[in-house]
Scaffold this active site. Structure first.
Site, mmCIF file in Angstrom:
data_model
loop_
_atom_site.group_PDB
_atom_site.id
_atom_site.type_symbol
_atom_site.label_atom_id
_atom_site.label_comp_id
_atom_site.label_asym_id
_atom_site.label_seq_id
_atom_site.Cartn_x
_atom_site.Cartn_y
_atom_site.Cartn_z
ATOM 1 N N LYS A 1 0.299 -1.816 0.023
ATOM 2 C CA LYS A 1 -0.137 0.111 -0.052
ATOM 3 C C LYS A 1 1.056 1.261 -0.167
ATOM 4 C CE LYS A 1 -0.500 -0.095 5.131
ATOM 5 N NZ LYS A 1 -1.284 0.162 6.307
ATOM 6 N N TYR B 1 12.960 32.136 1.505
ATOM 7 C CA TYR B 1 11.891 32.978 1.729
ATOM 8 C C TYR B 1 12.227 33.403 2.735
ATOM 9 C CZ TYR B 1 9.472 31.740 -2.412
ATOM 10 O OH TYR B 1 9.495 31.670 -4.095
#
Length: 815
Positions: free
Chosen positions: A482, A709
């Site tokens: 999965k 940033y």
């Protein structure tokens, strides 16, 4: 015990087989049933006999009545028989043998010497890194009458092993690369390790080594004083036979060589210490063999780093590329074709294509007939030959469905897309260095993002076998694939698991199971979560749903009543024994049992399972044992009420090692497959996944400048900052910025600085003056690095792996 007669019919014109999965020609094969650390070849005798193999070398007497047509040789040590056969074969040929040993660099040095000498000799050499007690005899058995020089590598891990390899190789020229701590656990100290390795050269005419390794130099001079072995040392000292002095520049290294009373200079295209040392070993060897220094310099300029593995990469038009373009010899071609054959077995929808150059070791055209036969035997469907000789012998390959021939690599590239196209093919590239097949590889590769996730399929197989060895003989194994197999790629991992005969796969959602079915996965697949609107597609693709509530059970029963199925449909029951996520609790048993009994004509209850809430945490063991007992009681009640036997499973990766007495009928392997053992009880597990990127740019900034940033990265001193091609959109999350994570560049750690951007991030490399633009950057390649990132997020390794974005290309390889 009588010695073996290797002249008998048993051994004539036979192919040696040590891996049952690589069987191609059963009637011509001899299977050596070797007992390894993880597997025992004797377990595959019946299967191989059924496929047509009739010659076996075993260490355990077989039940002869089961194999009436078989021929057996039974000896206590199968590997020893293989070695004796190689020793016999070696004795049939009088040719010089270069044998290489040392702690590092053996394979690179062997490949470089092959490239440098292929114009002068017809070479036999070790494929890949075949330097073990098994690899060396397999390499030697490839010698044939056309060869006039052989280059083999020899590696050992404990005392006594080199005597066996020396008897097989009988080298005339020896090269001792270096000495270090690699593979040192089998020796009491470095002196013992050197002594054992030197046994390889006890009858050699000459021994080439670097005087720069002081301890090695001492031991060699002491060992070979007053012997017939000539010492051919090189290094930064006038004591050396060939003094060599190096000066590293930005993109090359200048070498000053004192040779035949002259000082000569050459440039080599490497700047890291390991490559420089390997390259100078080749220079010393070529000088011994009599090549002029001008010729040596011309050839060394063309050397490039050698890939140490076959990689499977995404190609154009839904194709896959197996890039083995750095060399071309017969034995290497056989290994690469075996790799292509294995990939075809797991991906039969891909047709098989080979692009091959002229083979330098072939001295006459007739030898290419053997190549044509080899390609027919491997059922190559498209063949593209490059080179003047292949163009002349094109008729040899008429049996192949689709063929093309070109005089040069340029001619082939000019016809790509026009005369030649590819779609859904496995394309093997195998070219001699002079043909520059890397240019073809660049044309065929899918243009990809600079960050990649590498998955080591051999490590997956190793880890799978280690967990299988923890199981009782009758215990089945389900492997969870999965979340894209924990980020590594569901389909490719599922292929490998199917190839290695696991019993079940587990996925989280229906669409994951459908994708696997569409790509040819036939194993039973259990789906953990499905909704009523998905029942139709679930049944269409033979997926087995987990039923965890009465409402879901009733909905599925209602769905099945609308279908005219010939047999009951398989389902799995999930029980809630204390985790309180999904599943039936004890109070629901009466209604559950009544419903199941009423609809037994519709439902085939295949499995019953539950989850341990804290299988990896010792402080919760009493709760785990309570869960085990609850599960056992509820499962027994269900089976008795319905008069059936089901597959019961409870243990995950951590539970397999911590609660071995409670395996029930099956276990569920998850993150352990990828080398992460929460309990660290399985030291032989190997890391499977490596996330890497590269340096896009380097900036030198002054103190008090800011990076990124929000100006979060403030520099306190002049700094070198590397901008990396990975960001939070790739799975390298914002929380890793501002020094909260470290990456590895040139095997040294570098901290992040500033905020992580969507597609980029920054690391401080002020302490790494050799780092340059384009260098590889490792985000993680071992369990400790993954766990360190998890600790930063106060989470678990599962989250780190499953966060890797789907836009990051996955590259699957075998080491």
């Amino acid at each position: 015990m009588a010695s073996i007669n290797f002249d008998s019919d048993f051994w004539q014109q036979k192919l040696l087989l040590i891996d049952s999965r690589k069987l191609i020609f059963p009637a011509q094969s001899i299977f050596f049933a070797i007992k390894g650390r993880l597997t025992d070849g004797h377990h595959f005798i019946a299967e191989l006999y059924q496929q047509g193999v009739r010659h076996f070398v075993l260490s355990e007497a077989p039940a002869l009545e089961k194999y009436p047509e078989a021929n057996f040789i039974v000896r206590p040590n199968v590997v020893q028989v293989l070695q004796e056969y190689a020793q016999y074969h070696r004795a049939q040929f009088e040719l010089p043998v270069i044998a290489i040993t040392g702690s590092n660099g053996k394979t690179i040095l062997k490949e470089w010497l092959s490239q440098l000498l292929e114009q002068d000799y017809t070479l036999a050499k070790s494929p890949k890194s075949y330097n073990s007690q098994i690899g060396v005899p397999l390499s030697v058995l490839a010698i044939n009458a056309q060869h006039n020089l052989a280059i083999f590598e020899a590696g050992i891990s404990t005392v006594g092993e080199m005597q066996q390899l020396q008897a097989i190789l009988k080298p005339s020229i020896g090269i001792f690369t270096n000495i270090g701590k690699a593979h040192a656990s089998g020796f009491s100290n470095l002196e013992e390790k050197i002594k054992e390795k030197l046994y390889l050269f006890r009858q050699a005419r000459i021994l080439i080594y670097s005087i720069n390794h002081k301890l090695l130099h001492q031991k060699i001079t002491k060992t070979f004083t007053n012997t017939d072995t000539q010492l051919w040392s090189w290094g930064a000292s006038t004591e050396a036979k060939i003094p060599m002095y190096t000066q590293v520049r930005t993109h090359k290294t200048l070498v000053q060589i004192h040779w035949t009373n002259k000082i000569v200079r050459l440039a080599i295209p490497f700047t890291n210490a390991a490559a420089i040392e390997n390259c100078l070993h080749t220079v010393a060897t070529l000088l011994y063999l009599g090549l002029p220094i001008q010729t040596i310099e011309q050839r060394i300029e063309k050397l490039r780093d050698v890939p140490m593995r076959l990689e499977l990469k995404e190609g154009i038009n839904n194709s896959q590329i197996i890039d083995d373009s750095y060399n071309n010899d017969l034995e290497g071609l056989k290994v690469a074709l075996d790799f292509l054959q294995q990939k075809h077995k797991t991906s039969p929808e891909y047709s098989k294509t080979l692009i091959l150059s002229d083979i330098p070791e072939f001295k006459n055209h007739q030898q290419y007939r053997s190549i044509a036969r080899l390609l027919q035997e491997h059922q190559i469907q498209k063949f593209i030959g490059v080179g003047s000789v292949l163009s002349q012998v094109a008729a040899y390959f008429n049996a192949i469905a689709e063929t093309y021939f070109f005089e040069t690599t340029n001619d082939l590239i000019a016809n790509l897309g026009a005369k030649i196209s590819f779609y859904q093919e496995s394309i093997l590239l195998k070219g001699a260095r002079a043909f520059e097949f890397e240019r073809i590889a660049q044309q065929l590769k899918k243009r990809i993002h600079g960050t990649i996730l590498e998955i080591n399929l051999e490590a997956v197989t190793n880890n799978l076998q280690i967990y299988k060895n923890q199981l009782l003989p009758k215990t089945k194994m389900m492997v969870m694939v999965k979340a894209s197999a924990y980020g590594s790629g569901s389909y490719e991992i599922a292929q490998l698991l199917q190839y290695n005969h696991v019993d079940y796969l587990g996925v989280a959602y229906v669409d994951e199971g459908v994708a696997l079915r569409k790509r040819g996965i036939q194993l039973p697949i259990m789906v953990m979560n499905s909704a009523a609107y998905e029942f139709e597609i679930l049944c269409k693709h033979r997926l087995e749903p987990v039923v965890y509530s009465l409402s879901m059970l009733n909905a599925f029963v209602h769905f099945l009543t609308t279908k005219a199925l010939d047999t009951p449909y398989p389902i799995h029951l999930e029980l809630d024994t204390g985790m309180h996520r999904l599943g039936f609790v004890a109070d629901e048993m009466p209604v559950l049992l009544s419903t199941l009994r009423k609809h037994q004509s519709l439902l085939d209850l295949k499995g019953i399972f539950s989850h341990l809430a804290a299988s990896d945490e010792q402080q919760h063991d009493s709760f785990s044992k309570q869960q085990i007992q609850t599960f056992q009681d509820l499962a027994q009640e269900i089976e008795q009420h319905l008069s059936i036997t089901t597959i019961k499973h409870l243990l995950n990766s951590a539970g397999i090692t911590r609660f071995p007495k409670h395996q029930f009928d099956m276990v569920r392997l998850g993150i352990g497959l990828y080398g992460i053992d929460p309990n660290q009880q399985l030291p032989l597990l190997q890391n499977v996944i490596c996330l890497k990127t590269s340096i896009a740019q380097i900036k030198t900034l002054d103190a008090k400048e800011t990076v990124g940033y929000s100006r979060k990265g403030t520099l306190k001193q002049p700094s070198r900052i590397a901008i990396l091609s990975i960001g939070y959109a790739d799975g390298f999350l914002r929380a890793f910025g501002n020094g909260n994570a470290q990456v590895k560049i040139n095997n040294q750690l570098a901290p992040t600085i500033g905020n992580i951007c969507m597609d980029m991030c920054f690391v401080d490399i002020s302490h790494l003056p050799e780092a340059k633009e384009g260098d590889e950057v490792i985000i993680f390649d071992q369990r400790e690095m993954i766990e360190a990132l998890a600790q930063t997020l106060e989470t678990i390794p599962y989250e780190i792996l499953t966060n890797i974005s789907a836009r990051v290309p996955r590259i699957f390889y075998e080491a």
